[in-house]
Design a protein around this motif. Structure first.
Motif, short mmCIF file in Angstrom:
data_model
loop_
_atom_site.label_atom_id
_atom_site.label_comp_id
_atom_site.label_asym_id
_atom_site.label_seq_id
_atom_site.Cartn_x
_atom_site.Cartn_y
_atom_site.Cartn_z
N GLU A 145 10.52 6.57 -7.22
CA GLU A 145 10.39 6.19 -8.64
C GLU A 145 9.34 5.10 -8.82
N ILE A 146 9.37 4.12 -7.94
CA ILE A 146 8.46 2.98 -8.07
C ILE A 146 7.05 3.32 -7.59
N PHE A 147 6.95 3.87 -6.39
CA PHE A 147 5.64 4.00 -5.73
C PHE A 147 5.03 5.39 -5.78
N GLY A 148 5.75 6.39 -6.31
CA GLY A 148 5.21 7.74 -6.34
C GLY A 148 4.89 8.23 -4.94
N VAL B 19 0.85 -1.19 0.00
CA VAL B 19 0.00 0.00 0.00
C VAL B 19 0.89 1.25 0.00
N ARG B 20 1.90 1.24 0.87
CA ARG B 20 2.83 2.37 0.93
C ARG B 20 4.08 1.99 1.71
N VAL B 21 5.14 2.74 1.46
CA VAL B 21 6.36 2.62 2.24
C VAL B 21 6.18 3.52 3.45
N ILE B 22 6.35 2.96 4.64
CA ILE B 22 6.13 3.70 5.89
C ILE B 22 7.43 4.29 6.41
N LYS B 23 8.47 3.47 6.50
CA LYS B 23 9.71 3.89 7.16
C LYS B 23 10.91 3.26 6.47
N VAL B 24 11.96 4.03 6.35
CA VAL B 24 13.25 3.56 5.84
C VAL B 24 14.29 3.90 6.90
N VAL B 25 15.11 2.92 7.27
CA VAL B 25 16.23 3.15 8.17
C VAL B 25 17.49 2.75 7.42
N GLY B 26 18.42 3.68 7.32
CA GLY B 26 19.67 3.42 6.62
C GLY B 26 20.86 3.61 7.52
N GLU C 190 31.04 0.36 11.77
CA GLU C 190 31.20 -0.85 10.96
C GLU C 190 29.83 -1.44 10.65
N LEU C 191 29.76 -2.17 9.53
CA LEU C 191 28.55 -2.92 9.17
C LEU C 191 28.96 -4.35 8.83
N PRO C 192 27.98 -5.27 8.84
CA PRO C 192 28.30 -6.67 8.55
C PRO C 192 29.03 -6.85 7.21
N LEU C 193 29.98 -7.76 7.19
CA LEU C 193 30.75 -8.12 6.00
C LEU C 193 31.51 -6.95 5.40
N GLY C 194 31.68 -5.88 6.17
CA GLY C 194 32.46 -4.74 5.71
C GLY C 194 31.77 -3.86 4.69
N VAL C 195 30.44 -4.01 4.55
CA VAL C 195 29.71 -3.22 3.56
C VAL C 195 29.59 -1.75 4.01
N PRO C 196 29.39 -0.83 3.05
CA PRO C 196 29.28 0.58 3.40
C PRO C 196 27.88 1.02 3.78
N VAL C 197 26.86 0.23 3.46
CA VAL C 197 25.49 0.68 3.71
C VAL C 197 24.58 -0.52 3.94
N GLU C 198 23.57 -0.30 4.78
CA GLU C 198 22.54 -1.30 5.08
C GLU C 198 21.21 -0.56 5.19
N VAL C 199 20.16 -1.15 4.64
CA VAL C 199 18.84 -0.50 4.63
C VAL C 199 17.78 -1.50 5.10
N GLU C 200 16.89 -1.03 5.96
CA GLU C 200 15.71 -1.81 6.35
C GLU C 200 14.47 -0.95 6.12
N ILE C 201 13.35 -1.61 5.84
CA ILE C 201 12.13 -0.85 5.58
C ILE C 201 10.95 -1.47 6.31
N ILE C 202 9.91 -0.63 6.44
CA ILE C 202 8.60 -1.08 6.91
C ILE C 202 7.61 -0.62 5.86
N VAL C 203 6.80 -1.56 5.36
CA VAL C 203 5.77 -1.21 4.38
C VAL C 203 4.41 -1.65 4.89
N GLN C 204 3.39 -0.88 4.51
CA GLN C 204 2.01 -1.26 4.78
C GLN C 204 1.53 -2.08 3.58
N VAL C 205 0.79 -3.16 3.88
CA VAL C 205 0.29 -4.04 2.82
C VAL C 205 -1.20 -4.28 3.01
N ARG C 206 -1.81 -4.77 1.93
CA ARG C 206 -3.24 -5.15 2.00
C ARG C 206 -3.34 -6.54 2.57
#
Length: 157
Positions: A124-127, A93-100, A141-157
């Motif tokens: 771009e995708i959801f307007g 339905v919509r993207v609620i939260k992004v944590v980076g 630091e992040l796991p496996l030495g990566v520079p970025v990690e992102v988690e999201i919360i979305v509302q769904v039907r």
């Protein structure tokens, strides 16, 4: 939106990748009621970490903010793949939260610009349904030495 999100992805030429296998004891996504929470997603493509290092402005041997922005976009795609595997992308339905999280070299303070890679993709995708609350956090630091990690919360039907 008149067409389903899967049609919008096709229109944009975006293919959701395979769900990234967890590197620990967790699930990639979990539905609770009308929300889907993803675990932190890292820049993995084809089962391989594609970039490592800390983000810095102009430091030799570090990840540039532009490279990290692209990595954040890949993390967002991986998060959407996890959502799709859990409920189907057309259920969103919509993207609620992004944590980076941004593995930041000392003195780097451009975390919001890095995480825009994820936020811009959702726009771009959801307007309007992609407009979300967000946190962009610098970490040592992040796991496996990566520079970025992102988690999201979305509302769904």
């Amino acid at each position: 939106m008149a067409a389903p999100w899967s049609a919008r992805l096709a229109e944009l030429g975006i293919e959701l990748p395979a769900v990234v296998k967890p590197v620990g004891s967790y699930t990639p996504a979990l539905r609770v009621g009308d929300l889907v929470y993803t675990s932190g997603q890292i820049p993995v493509s084809g089962g391989e970490v594609i970039i490592q290092g800390k983000v810095a402005d102009g430091a030799e041997g570090e990840v540039s903010p532009e490279q990290a922005n692209e990595a954040a976009r890949l993390c967002a795609l991986n998060a959407l793949a996890a959502v799709h595997a859990e409920v189907g992308i057309d259920s969103v339905v919509r993207v609620i939260k992004v944590v980076g999280f941004v593995a930041s070299a000392p003195g780097f303070s451009g975390q919001p610009g890095v995480i825009n890679g994820a936020s811009d993709l959702f726009g771009e995708i959801f307007g309007e349904a992609g407009v979300h609350a967000r946190s962009a956090v610098g970490v040592a630091e992040l796991p496996l030495g990566v520079p970025v990690e992102v988690e999201i919360i979305v509302q769904v039907r």
